[in-house]
Design an enzyme around this catalytic site. Structure first.
Site, PDB file in Angstrom:
ATOM      1  N   VAL A   4      -4.160 -10.849   6.653  1.00  0.00           N
ATOM      2  CA  VAL A   4      -3.847 -10.941   8.092  1.00  0.00           C
ATOM      3  C   VAL A   4      -5.089 -11.125   8.960  1.00  0.00           C
ATOM      4  CG1 VAL A   4      -1.689  -9.657   7.921  1.00  0.00           C
ATOM      5  CG2 VAL A   4      -3.802  -8.427   8.457  1.00  0.00           C
ATOM      6  N   TYR A  19     -14.617   1.775   9.429  1.00  0.00           N
ATOM      7  CA  TYR A  19     -13.187   2.088   9.589  1.00  0.00           C
ATOM      8  C   TYR A  19     -12.946   2.670  10.989  1.00  0.00           C
ATOM      9  CZ  TYR A  19      -8.630   4.175   8.354  1.00  0.00           C
ATOM     10  OH  TYR A  19      -7.306   4.534   8.280  1.00  0.00           O
ATOM     11  N   SER A  63      -4.940  -2.077   5.832  1.00  0.00           N
ATOM     12  CA  SER A  63      -6.353  -1.675   5.946  1.00  0.00           C
ATOM     13  C   SER A  63      -6.718  -0.813   4.747  1.00  0.00           C
ATOM     14  CB  SER A  63      -6.613  -0.846   7.209  1.00  0.00           C
ATOM     15  OG  SER A  63      -7.977  -0.433   7.234  1.00  0.00           O
ATOM     16  N   GLY A  90       0.821  -1.210   0.000  1.00  0.00           N
ATOM     17  CA  GLY A  90       0.000   0.000   0.000  1.00  0.00           C
ATOM     18  C   GLY A  90       0.855   1.259   0.000  1.00  0.00           C
TER      19      GLY A  90
END
Ligand code: UDP
Length: 328
Positions: free
Chosen positions: A58, A146, A76, A11
């Site tokens: 994960v 989130y 994430s 990311g």
């Protein structure tokens, strides 16, 4: 050679962290399920002996054969568009994923740093936000998946710290930008630059009076590194306190790109925070850290990166097929 596991390695922030730890002489193990990450961000590392990569989610049990000194949990989705597309994975990686990594850290005797966020403050009622503010979050809104995952992540991490004596660090990351942001993740900087490069109008949500403060990625990475190496277990804000309204920012981008795009106004997304600005007193006093890169300089570097992308990359509106992952 010290070993570090970095989740979300492909990311935006994860890949910059991989570079940083390689440069600091670490053996780096990158992990990513590639739902939102892109191997292109780390392909330059694959030839190095000091870099390994595991394609793994994960949220499922994490097995790493090597000894580990440090773990950084940066896996994430991290943009409002992603939360809408992959809400369940967003919740899982922040909760189940964090639990797995805490367990791994405990088994390996490693120090774990988790990536938390200014979103734990929600649409804040105090300004600027310091770490003692408890936040104003809508648990069931679109950002709730989130925000609440990250709040739970902090609670779980502090529980492992207090109950098991695990060495943990919590960074609350404020808006950060730079090369390797995903062009189409919906975030304002790639959105505006992409629009300018494609010759489209710039879409300002709401009347553009909402504010953000943008931190250049190199400053962010340095802050995270310093926090990891510190002995401070409570949350620390890392961000740039220099605040700007989104409308002023759109005008700044038009000047930067030298284009003559118009600004068009679109409805403000639900629960879009009206003001966001970090109070970084804690980072200054405990880590001796503060951002160094001015927005003009950082934006120029970021613009050059986006300009270097191929026409094809610039044109595609969304290169990921989320439909499969969405059903998991
Ligand atoms: N925004 C905008 N136009 C866009 C994309 C975003 O005006 O095309 C606004 C958005 O409503 C928010 C701000 O820019 O107020 C920052 O949005 P971003 O998604 O980058 O981050 P966050 O809201 O999580 O801070």
């Amino acid at each position: 050679m010290k070993k570090v596991l970095i989740t979300g390695a492909a990311g935006f922030l994860g890949s910059h962290l991989c570079d940083k730890f390689i440069n600091e002489g670490f053996k780096v193990i990158g992990m990513d399920n590639l739902i939102t990450g892109d191997l292109k961000n780390i392909e330059h590392l694959f030839k190095l002996e000091s870099f390994d990569f595991y394609h793994h989610d994960v949220s499922k049990f994490v097995h790493v054969p090597d000894e580990l000194d440090y773990i950084l949990h940066f896996a994430s989705p991290a943009s409002p568009i992603d939360y809408l597309k992959i809400p369940i994975q967003t919740l899982k990686v922040g909760s189940l994923g964090t639990h797995n990594l805490l367990g791994l850290a405990k088994a390996k005797g490693a120090r774990l740093l988790i990536a938390s966020t200014s979103e734990v403050y929600g649409d804040p009622l105090v300004h600027p936000q310091n770490e003692d503010y408890y936040g104003n979050v809508n648990t069931i809104g679109p950002r709730g998946v989130y925000d609440e995952a990250k709040r739970f992540q902090e609670s779980l991490t502090m529980a492992y710290h207090r109950f098991h004596g695990l060495e943990t660090r919590i960074v609350r990351i404020f808006n950060t930008y730079g090369p390797r942001m995903r062009l189409n993740d919906g975030r304002v900087i790639p959105a505006f630059i992409g629009q300018a490069l494609r010759g489209e109008d710039l879409t300002v949500f709401g009347d553009g009076s909402q504010t953000r403060s943008f931190c250049y990625v190199d400053d962010q990475i340095e802050g995270i590194y310093k926090l990891l190496m510190s002995d401070y277990a409570e949350p620390v804000n890392i961000g740039n306190p220099y605040e700007i309204s989104i409308l002023d920012f759109a005008q700044e981008i038009i000047r930067l790109t030298g284009t003559d795009q118009k600004i068009v106004f679109r409805p403000l997304p639900k629960d879009d925070p009206m003001q966001r600005q970090p109070d970084i007193s804690r980072a200054k006093s405990i880590l001796g850290w503060e951002p160094k890169v001015e927005r003009g300089e950082g934006m120029k570097l970021t613009y050059d990166y986006f300009k270097s992308l191929s026409k094809e990359e610039l044109q595609k509106s969304d290169h990921k097929d989320f439909s499969v992952h969405n059903r998991k």
